[in-house]
Design a protein around this motif. Structure first.
Motif, PDB file in Angstrom:
ATOM      1  N   PRO A 140       0.574  -1.230  -0.070  1.00  0.00           N
ATOM      2  CA  PRO A 140      -0.161   0.149  -0.154  1.00  0.00           C
ATOM      3  C   PRO A 140       0.613   1.237  -0.001  1.00  0.00           C
ATOM      4  N   ARG A 141       1.735   1.385   0.662  1.00  0.00           N
ATOM      5  CA  ARG A 141       2.717   2.714   0.664  1.00  0.00           C
ATOM      6  C   ARG A 141       3.317   2.633  -0.330  1.00  0.00           C
ATOM      7  N   PHE A 142       3.927   1.656  -0.992  1.00  0.00           N
ATOM      8  CA  PHE A 142       4.552   2.069  -2.350  1.00  0.00           C
ATOM      9  C   PHE A 142       3.334   2.576  -3.385  1.00  0.00           C
ATOM     10  N   ARG A 143       2.434   1.755  -3.334  1.00  0.00           N
ATOM     11  CA  ARG A 143       1.141   2.241  -4.344  1.00  0.00           C
ATOM     12  C   ARG A 143       0.929   3.740  -4.231  1.00  0.00           C
ATOM     13  N   LEU A 144       0.815   4.282  -2.920  1.00  0.00           N
ATOM     14  CA  LEU A 144       0.324   5.573  -2.803  1.00  0.00           C
ATOM     15  C   LEU A 144       1.765   6.480  -3.345  1.00  0.00           C
ATOM     16  N   LEU A 145       2.885   6.099  -2.983  1.00  0.00           N
ATOM     17  CA  LEU A 145       4.029   6.877  -3.444  1.00  0.00           C
ATOM     18  C   LEU A 145       4.139   6.780  -4.848  1.00  0.00           C
ATOM     19  N   PHE A 146       3.685   5.697  -5.630  1.00  0.00           N
ATOM     20  CA  PHE A 146       4.041   5.535  -6.840  1.00  0.00           C
ATOM     21  C   PHE A 146       2.954   6.427  -7.553  1.00  0.00           C
ATOM     22  N   SER A 147       1.778   6.375  -7.103  1.00  0.00           N
ATOM     23  CA  SER A 147       0.715   7.022  -7.847  1.00  0.00           C
ATOM     24  C   SER A 147       0.772   8.720  -7.964  1.00  0.00           C
ATOM     25  N   THR A 148       1.228   8.947  -6.715  1.00  0.00           N
ATOM     26  CA  THR A 148       1.445  10.570  -6.637  1.00  0.00           C
ATOM     27  C   THR A 148       2.576  11.018  -7.236  1.00  0.00           C
ATOM     28  N   ARG A 149       3.513   9.990  -7.511  1.00  0.00           N
ATOM     29  CA  ARG A 149       4.756  10.349  -8.222  1.00  0.00           C
ATOM     30  C   ARG A 149       4.383  10.688  -9.610  1.00  0.00           C
ATOM     31  N   ALA A 150       3.771   9.810 -10.133  1.00  0.00           N
ATOM     32  CA  ALA A 150       3.150   9.798 -11.584  1.00  0.00           C
ATOM     33  C   ALA A 150       2.477  10.874 -11.918  1.00  0.00           C
ATOM     34  N   VAL A 151       1.401  11.225 -11.119  1.00  0.00           N
ATOM     35  CA  VAL A 151       0.739  12.404 -11.250  1.00  0.00           C
ATOM     36  C   VAL A 151       1.635  13.667 -11.220  1.00  0.00           C
ATOM     37  N   SER A 152       2.525  13.573 -10.087  1.00  0.00           N
ATOM     38  CA  SER A 152       3.509  14.736 -10.149  1.00  0.00           C
ATOM     39  C   SER A 152       4.380  15.279 -11.277  1.00  0.00           C
ATOM     40  N   ILE A 153       4.800  13.824 -12.028  1.00  0.00           N
ATOM     41  CA  ILE A 153       5.736  14.238 -13.058  1.00  0.00           C
ATOM     42  C   ILE A 153       4.808  14.874 -14.252  1.00  0.00           C
ATOM     43  N   THR A 154       3.556  14.260 -14.429  1.00  0.00           N
ATOM     44  CA  THR A 154       2.621  14.887 -15.252  1.00  0.00           C
ATOM     45  C   THR A 154       2.530  16.325 -15.205  1.00  0.00           C
ATOM     46  N   ALA A 155       2.557  16.769 -13.695  1.00  0.00           N
ATOM     47  CA  ALA A 155       2.446  18.214 -13.499  1.00  0.00           C
ATOM     48  C   ALA A 155       3.691  18.819 -13.954  1.00  0.00           C
ATOM     49  N   ASP A 156       4.714  18.183 -13.594  1.00  0.00           N
ATOM     50  CA  ASP A 156       6.020  18.859 -13.733  1.00  0.00           C
ATOM     51  C   ASP A 156       6.223  19.080 -15.188  1.00  0.00           C
ATOM     52  N   ALA A 157       5.944  17.988 -16.215  1.00  0.00           N
ATOM     53  CA  ALA A 157       6.103  18.376 -17.612  1.00  0.00           C
ATOM     54  C   ALA A 157       5.135  19.394 -17.916  1.00  0.00           C
TER      55      ALA A 157
END
Length: 438
Positions: free
Chosen positions: A23-40
């Motif tokens: 669960p902890r990885f899933r949360l960090l993984f999903s928020t990271r993917a969204v934040s990279i989209t936001a970065d770009a």
């Protein structure tokens, strides 16, 4: 600093399902993917905004890269905070700060110099919350599951970046750059909210050594410089960082010349975008195949061949090939990016337990900085020998890096590391144990 005591888990091959079940990885993984989209989305729209205000291609390029190089200074000066402050507050604050910056740029019409300064200043904090996030991933996933977790992050990161770039173009066309920046702010703030609600309240010392041990009672800057010095003086950590940085820097330098190469060769309009898409596609495929199909020791043995694979196709640009051959060369080069999966666990095993957050922050910020410097250096080379020759030079440098790694990287699993510092380099160096690279 004390070394990690977690033993490497042999040659067991994990699965992506196993990794995503945490669960902890899933949360960090999903928020990271969204934040990279936001970065770009933020980077491209900010660059468009600066160009619209100034008409300067140079300032537009500066706006595109202004958030990269300061990260190295942030890691050196503030990196110890990743191990000294509560993770939930740090990650939430990082996303919230970045979101607030994007919102400020969207709503306030500042002078260009001031807006560039704001982005550069905020980017100093990026390695801190990225470092603590990477540390939590390393604590949540053990053995080969950790390597596959990094593989998933690479795959999702490349996909999110491509999606963010496409979204940025569509958003600017539909609503204009300022409203597009506001969209990126909403994505960041959504990540901050998700972390605040779903990540458990953890103390900095929980599974990560003693709070503040990376420098005792000294200030954050002094502790950060001290910790970075200890990490970089250890030969194993230093080598593993350079092995992850250098090939990326050379290939990124080559990537930065693709538009100019397409222009020099008079390719039809739009083909440069196809060429630029070949590297990330190759990277996605390579990470998926190497991460899913190979066992840990096989990935480790393939580090040198894969680094060479990243460089060798680029040498073919010396012949100035056409669109079809260029696309194939870039696609094959992208496959070589999977070399990183063979370095992940040796790097983790070599780290001191109470300095992991700072180490991951330094690794990421160094990579970002060199990927920003690489295109500039290759651009200077291209001025003297043409873009095709410069891309070939970048490939040759990557191949030479593979040869350097071959001189020290073990092809078989060495004996486990004793649970105490070894070697003579300030007690920080350990031999890398069995495993396979970011």
């Amino acid at each position: 600093m004390t070394p990690t005591a977690e033993p490497a888990q042999g040659n067991h091959r994990a699965t992506y399902r196993e990794v995503l079940a945490e669960p902890r990885f899933r949360l960090l993984f999903s928020t990271r993917a969204v934040s990279i989209t936001a970065d770009a989305l933020r980077i491209t729209t900010f660059s468009v905004l600066v160009f619209a205000a100034t008409g300067s291609a140079l300032l537009s390029a500066v706006a595109f890269g202004i958030g990269f190089i300061p990260q190295l200074f942030g890691s050196l000066l503030l990196g110890s905070l990743a191990d000294r402050l509560p993770p939930r507050a740090l990650i939430t604050g990082g996303y919230a700060l970045t979101g607030a910056t994007a919102l400020l740029l969207a709503l306030v019409r500042m002078p260009v110099a001031a807006s560039l300064g704001v982005v550069a200043l905020v980017s100093l904090a990026t390695p801190v919350f990225h470092g603590v996030s990477s540390r939590l991933v390393a604590q949540s996933l053990k053995g080969d599951a950790y390597v596959l977790g990094r593989s998933l992050n690479n795959i999702a990161g490349a996909g999110a970046q491509l999606f963010g770039l496409a979204l940025g173009g569509a958003a600017v066309a539909a609503v204009g750059p300022r409203r597009a920046l506001a969209v990126s702010a909403v994505l960041y703030l959504g990540c901050a909210l998700a972390i605040r609600i779903r990540l458990p309240r953890l103390q900095p010392g929980e599974s990560a050594g003693t709070p503040g041990s990376a420098g005792g009672g000294s200030g954050a800057v002094r502790a950060s410089l001290h910790g970075a010095g200890l990490l970089l003086r250890g030969r194993t950590v230093r080598r593993l960082m350079l092995a992850q940085w250098l090939p990326l820097a050379f290939v990124a330098g080559a990537e930065g010349l693709i538009v100019a190469y397409a222009g020099e060769r008079h390719f039809a309009p739009g083909w440069y975008a196809v060429l630029m898409g070949c590297l990330p596609v190759g990277m996605l495929v390579g990470d998926l195949l190497v991460g899913r199909l190979l066992r840990p020791r096989a990935r480790e043995r393939l580090v040198v061949p894969l680094v060479a694979l990243a460089g060798l196709p680029l040498i073919g640009f010396a012949a100035e090939p056409g669109v079809g051959v260029s696309s194939c060369l870039l696609l094959v080069s992208g496959l070589g990016y999977a070399y990183g999966l063979g370095l992940q666990r040796p790097f983790l095993d070599a780290l001191p337990q109470d300095g992991q957050g700072q180490a991951f922050g330094l690794l990421g910020s160094g990579s970002m900085t060199l990927q920003g410097v690489g295109p500039v250096c290759l651009g200077l080379v291209a001025a003297g020998m043409g873009t095709g020759g410069a891309i070939a030079a970048a490939g040759s440098a990557a191949v030479l890096t593979a040869g350097w790694i071959l001189t020290w990287h073990p092809s078989t699993s060495p004996a486990p590391v004793p649970n105490h510092p070894t070697g003579s380099e300030n007690g920080t160096e350990q031999h890398a144990r069995s495993s396979p690279a970011q």
